[in-house]
Each structure stands twice: as structure tokens, then as C-alpha cells.
Design a protein around this motif. Structure first.
Motif, mmCIF file in Angstrom:
data_model
loop_
_atom_site.group_PDB
_atom_site.id
_atom_site.type_symbol
_atom_site.label_atom_id
_atom_site.label_comp_id
_atom_site.label_asym_id
_atom_site.label_seq_id
_atom_site.Cartn_x
_atom_site.Cartn_y
_atom_site.Cartn_z
ATOM 1 N N SER A 145 3.819 27.087 -20.488
ATOM 2 C CA SER A 145 4.502 28.987 -21.022
ATOM 3 C C SER A 145 4.785 29.445 -19.103
ATOM 4 C CB SER A 145 3.108 29.578 -20.978
ATOM 5 O OG SER A 145 2.187 29.624 -19.541
ATOM 6 N N THR A 146 5.366 28.651 -18.201
ATOM 7 C CA THR A 146 5.789 28.546 -17.377
ATOM 8 C C THR A 146 7.275 28.224 -17.662
ATOM 9 O OG1 THR A 146 4.576 28.338 -16.473
ATOM 10 C CG2 THR A 146 3.934 29.823 -16.731
ATOM 11 N N ALA A 147 6.956 27.113 -18.334
ATOM 12 C CA ALA A 147 8.360 25.799 -17.377
ATOM 13 C C ALA A 147 9.687 27.476 -18.241
ATOM 14 C CB ALA A 147 8.122 25.111 -19.040
ATOM 15 N N PRO A 148 10.670 26.571 -17.355
ATOM 16 C CA PRO A 148 12.251 27.362 -17.864
ATOM 17 C C PRO A 148 13.027 27.290 -18.946
ATOM 18 C CG PRO A 148 12.140 26.470 -15.874
ATOM 19 C CD PRO A 148 11.026 25.351 -16.451
ATOM 20 N N ASP A 149 13.036 28.183 -19.704
ATOM 21 C CA ASP A 149 13.748 27.849 -21.179
ATOM 22 C C ASP A 149 15.157 27.143 -20.723
ATOM 23 O OD1 ASP A 149 11.780 29.441 -22.544
ATOM 24 O OD2 ASP A 149 13.485 30.981 -21.628
ATOM 25 N N ARG A 150 15.827 27.578 -19.913
ATOM 26 C CA ARG A 150 17.144 26.698 -20.132
ATOM 27 C C ARG A 150 17.237 26.438 -18.344
ATOM 28 N NH1 ARG A 150 16.939 27.586 -24.187
ATOM 29 N NH2 ARG A 150 18.309 28.486 -26.416
ATOM 30 N N PHE A 151 17.897 25.144 -18.411
ATOM 31 C CA PHE A 151 18.335 23.717 -17.533
ATOM 32 C C PHE A 151 19.734 23.910 -16.589
ATOM 33 C CE2 PHE A 151 13.693 22.781 -18.610
ATOM 34 C CZ PHE A 151 13.312 22.964 -17.110
ATOM 35 N N VAL A 152 20.117 24.005 -15.789
ATOM 36 C CA VAL A 152 21.607 24.037 -15.482
ATOM 37 C C VAL A 152 22.257 22.312 -15.377
ATOM 38 C CG1 VAL A 152 21.453 26.261 -14.288
ATOM 39 C CG2 VAL A 152 21.608 24.143 -13.075
ATOM 40 N N SER A 153 21.590 21.846 -15.662
ATOM 41 C CA SER A 153 21.586 20.380 -15.351
ATOM 42 C C SER A 153 20.665 19.156 -15.571
ATOM 43 C CB SER A 153 22.036 19.880 -13.616
ATOM 44 O OG SER A 153 21.321 19.533 -13.355
ATOM 45 N N LEU A 154 21.219 18.058 -15.977
ATOM 46 C CA LEU A 154 20.244 16.565 -15.967
ATOM 47 C C LEU A 154 19.167 16.785 -15.244
ATOM 48 C CD1 LEU A 154 19.148 15.242 -18.775
ATOM 49 C CD2 LEU A 154 20.236 13.376 -18.045
ATOM 50 N N LYS A 155 19.217 17.184 -13.895
ATOM 51 C CA LYS A 155 19.098 16.550 -12.599
ATOM 52 C C LYS A 155 18.020 17.622 -11.760
ATOM 53 C CE LYS A 155 19.847 13.418 -10.315
ATOM 54 N NZ LYS A 155 19.206 11.620 -10.475
ATOM 55 N N ARG A 185 17.144 17.920 -24.793
ATOM 56 C CA ARG A 185 18.471 18.705 -25.646
ATOM 57 C C ARG A 185 19.101 19.013 -25.124
ATOM 58 N NH1 ARG A 185 16.477 23.558 -27.618
ATOM 59 N NH2 ARG A 185 15.112 24.140 -27.289
ATOM 60 N N GLN A 186 21.084 19.322 -25.272
ATOM 61 C CA GLN A 186 22.277 20.255 -24.989
ATOM 62 C C GLN A 186 22.119 21.785 -25.530
ATOM 63 O OE1 GLN A 186 25.265 17.610 -25.327
ATOM 64 N NE2 GLN A 186 25.143 17.427 -22.866
ATOM 65 N N VAL A 187 21.927 22.102 -25.043
ATOM 66 C CA VAL A 187 21.909 23.951 -25.941
ATOM 67 C C VAL A 187 22.967 24.635 -24.960
ATOM 68 C CG1 VAL A 187 19.535 24.071 -26.439
ATOM 69 C CG2 VAL A 187 19.946 24.852 -23.631
ATOM 70 N N LEU A 188 23.219 25.758 -25.187
ATOM 71 C CA LEU A 188 24.450 26.900 -24.123
ATOM 72 C C LEU A 188 23.373 28.334 -23.495
ATOM 73 C CD1 LEU A 188 26.648 27.535 -26.769
ATOM 74 C CD2 LEU A 188 26.778 26.020 -25.115
ATOM 75 N N ASP A 189 24.044 28.200 -22.697
ATOM 76 C CA ASP A 189 22.946 29.072 -21.833
ATOM 77 C C ASP A 189 23.140 30.273 -22.279
ATOM 78 O OD1 ASP A 189 25.641 29.896 -20.835
ATOM 79 O OD2 ASP A 189 25.112 29.090 -18.780
ATOM 80 N N GLN A 190 22.934 31.908 -21.557
ATOM 81 C CA GLN A 190 23.359 32.937 -21.858
ATOM 82 C C GLN A 190 24.714 33.755 -21.871
ATOM 83 O OE1 GLN A 190 20.429 36.051 -19.511
ATOM 84 N NE2 GLN A 190 19.062 35.610 -21.156
ATOM 85 N N THR A 191 25.238 32.283 -20.848
ATOM 86 C CA THR A 191 26.788 33.185 -20.715
ATOM 87 C C THR A 191 28.186 32.366 -21.680
ATOM 88 O OG1 THR A 191 27.260 31.298 -18.871
ATOM 89 C CG2 THR A 191 26.485 33.944 -18.471
ATOM 90 N N GLY A 192 27.381 31.252 -22.154
ATOM 91 C CA GLY A 192 28.164 30.268 -23.142
ATOM 92 C C GLY A 192 28.378 28.531 -22.410
ATOM 93 N N ASN A 193 27.675 28.646 -21.568
ATOM 94 C CA ASN A 193 27.721 27.378 -20.946
ATOM 95 C C ASN A 193 26.650 26.294 -20.955
ATOM 96 O OD1 ASN A 193 30.407 28.643 -19.337
ATOM 97 N ND2 ASN A 193 29.177 29.210 -17.527
ATOM 98 N N GLY A 194 27.048 24.943 -21.025
ATOM 99 C CA GLY A 194 26.390 24.246 -21.572
ATOM 100 C C GLY A 194 25.244 24.102 -20.547
ATOM 101 N N ALA A 195 24.053 24.206 -21.142
ATOM 102 C CA ALA A 195 22.892 23.580 -20.105
ATOM 103 C C ALA A 195 21.852 22.618 -21.253
ATOM 104 C CB ALA A 195 21.973 24.775 -20.341
ATOM 105 N N PHE A 196 21.037 22.548 -20.774
ATOM 106 C CA PHE A 196 19.563 21.621 -21.271
ATOM 107 C C PHE A 196 18.690 22.009 -21.316
ATOM 108 C CE2 PHE A 196 22.649 19.069 -18.760
ATOM 109 C CZ PHE A 196 22.881 18.147 -19.778
ATOM 110 N N ALA A 197 17.382 21.611 -22.564
ATOM 111 C CA ALA A 197 16.314 22.538 -22.971
ATOM 112 C C ALA A 197 15.592 20.991 -23.065
ATOM 113 C CB ALA A 197 16.409 23.344 -23.750
ATOM 114 N N MET A 198 13.909 21.814 -23.125
ATOM 115 C CA MET A 198 13.072 20.366 -23.133
ATOM 116 C C MET A 198 13.462 19.671 -24.447
ATOM 117 S SD MET A 198 11.396 19.568 -20.296
ATOM 118 C CE MET A 198 10.726 18.672 -20.832
#
Length: 284
Positions: A145-155, A185-198
Motif C-alpha cells: 500500500s505504500t509502494a510508489p505508483d510510478r518509477f522514473v527508471s528501471l533502476k 511495465r511501461q507507463v506514462l507519468d503525469q506529464t506524459g513522459n515515459g515511466a515504469f510501474a509494477m
């Protein structure tokens, strides 16, 4: 390289796809490897490679994970639903299978192994048993429940995995990178840039949020299982406690402890893989 496949299963009024990867000769004895709550079938790549010279190894992504379809209702993400999907896969295989289940995958394995006319021949339970303490369920609920929704990079996603799954044991950099690759999995962040999610449906946590976690008692289910069993325990596990592990062994199961792990051993080290393979070969 693992080969990709899928099976369609009927749930409610609709068919859904459950994806899997398989290794080895399809004519060989089958081993079904089923992952834990937030994981996917690619966690077993190393084990599948170790087993594939003697076995046909099938590693599904449970519904809502990996390449499998997501379900429309969050409360469907519970073991009986997974068993429905897995039963379709077992019917497609149409042969006896050994079962390796980590955590949730082990719960599903116990449910199938206890059924009349089960196709399961041998059961390996990785850090799960017929009693699950509420404190362990709360820990899982809290980190999900505390995991981030998005990650800026695979790292960044890999760093998160290294933190929340430190109890998997001492993995190499290559193993963490492999886990991150197939956890993303690849997703978009709030600004439309590429990001990653679980790589799972965020709704899978909701069944854990609707009520306060309580101890889960499945001893009657365990007593119904009459086939050979190997129980693996992480020495620091809070989910498979030592008293429960000891009682399972007193009930006739074989045991193996991974000293440098908690919940749940990654099963990527040589010793764990060799112990599992020896247990499965004993059934041939």
C-alpha cells in the motif's frame, strides 16, 4: 529461452487469458511453478533452467500479473479465483504434475493437492504453510500500500525491489536486474513522459485492505494432503514460523531451511535448486 504460451479460463461470464512460459521437453514429466502475491512466473527462470533437462516446466503469471489479463473486480483477486485459472491450465496439460509454490502459489498448491483425484504428484511449498500469522499479512499489506505508483527508471524500480524484497536472500546484481526487468511495465507519468510501474494490477491489494488482518488457519486442508511434500523455509521468515514448520515436518513432510533468507527465498541459489530437483527426481 522460455517459450511463451497462454490458456483461456472461464470466470463468471467471460473468458480471460492466463499467460505462462515453459521450458524443457513437453513430453517430459511436468512441473508447475506458481509465484507469490506480487510476483510473476519469470521469477522461476533460474529454477526452470535447472530442471528443464529432466522436466517440462510451466510457470504461469497468475491473473492480474505479468502478461495475464487483469480482472474487473478487485475482490476476485483471491485464491479460489487463481485455482479456477490454474485448473484450466492443468486440464490443458492433461497429465500428472509436480507443484512448486511460493507463498500464494503454495496456498493454491495446497488447495489443488487436497482435492479428490488431484493431478499433483509432489508438492514443494516455498515459505508458506497451513498457518499464516496476521503480522505477516499486515507486513505484506503495508509494503504494497505504500509502494510508489510510478518509477522514473528501471533502476529506480530495481532499487524498490531490493528494499521490499531484501528477505528473498543475497541475489546477484544480474539476478536483481532480471527480476526488475520482468517486474516492470511501461507507463506514462503525469506529464506524459515515459515511466515504469509494477507489472501487476494495483487492485490485487484490495482484498487485504477491506478488513484487519487475522491469523489464517488451514490445518484441516493440510491434513487432507496425502502426497509427498517438501517444505522450504527462510530462516528469518515471519510468514512460515518455526513452530508451524516443525509441525509440518512432524506430519511427514521433508524440510529444507534457507539460512540467509526470510519470506520468501528466491530459489535462485544452487543449493535450493538442487534440493528441489532431488525431491522431484525421487518421484520419477
Amino acid at each position: 529461452m522460455p517459450r511463451a504460451g497462454s490458456v483461456n479460463y472461464l470466470f463468471g461470464t467471460k473468458f480471460y487469458k492466463m499467460a505462462y512460459v515453459e521450458s524443457g521437453n513437453p513430453a517430459a514429466p511436468a512441473v508447475l511453478c506458481v509465484h507469490g502475491l506480487t510476483r510473476n512466473g519469470r521469477d522461476f527462470d533460474a529454477l526452470a533452467e535447472a530442471l528443464s533437462d529432466r522436466f517440462h516446466v510451466i510457470c504461469p503469471d497468475l491473473p492480474g500479473r505479468g502478461n495475464s489479463d487483469w480482472l474487473p473486480e478487485s475482490m476476485a483477486y483471491q485464491p479460489p479465483t487463481y485455482v479456477v485459472a490454474l485448473a484450466h491450465l492443468l486440464a490443458q496439460l492433461n497429465k500428472p504434475v509436480a507443484w512448486v509454490g511460493t507463498s500464494l502459489g503454495g496456498i493454491c498448491g495446497m488447495m489443488v493437492a487436497a482435492a479428490q483425484n488431484t493431478p499433483i504428484t509432489r508438492l514443494v511449498l516455498n515459505d508458506v504453510g497451513p498457518h499464516i500469522p496476521a503480522v505477516a499479512l499486515k507486513h505484506i499489506r503495508d509494503y504494497m500500500s505504500t509502494a510508489p505508483d510510478r518509477f522514473v527508471s528501471l533502476k529506480a524500480l530495481e532499487a524498490h525491489l531490493r528494499l521490499v524484497h531484501a528477505t528473498f536472500g543475497p541475489l546477484s546484481d544480474a539476478q536483481w536486474a532480471h527480476m526488475a526487468r520482468f517486474s516492470a511495465r511501461q507507463v506514462l507519468d503525469q506529464t506524459g513522459n515515459g515511466a515504469f510501474a509494477m507489472h501487476y494490477d494495483p487492485k490485487i491489494i484490495e482484498p487485504l485492505l477491506v478488513s484487519v488482518p487475522i491469523d489464517v488457519d488451514m490445518w484441516p486442508l493440510w491434513d487432507m494432503i496425502k502426497l509427498p511434500r517438501l517444505v522450504i523455509r527462510g530462516a528469518q521468515s515471519d510468514l512460515l514460523t518455526e513452530p508451524v514448520y516443525t509441525r509440518m515436518l512432524e506430519n511427514g513432510a521433508e524440510g529444507y531451511v534457507v539460512e540467509d533468507a526470510g519470506h520468501a527465498p528466491a530459489l535462485m541459489d544452487y543449493e535450493s535448486m538442487a534440493r528441489i530437483k532431488a525431491f522431484l527426481l525421487a518421484g520419477l
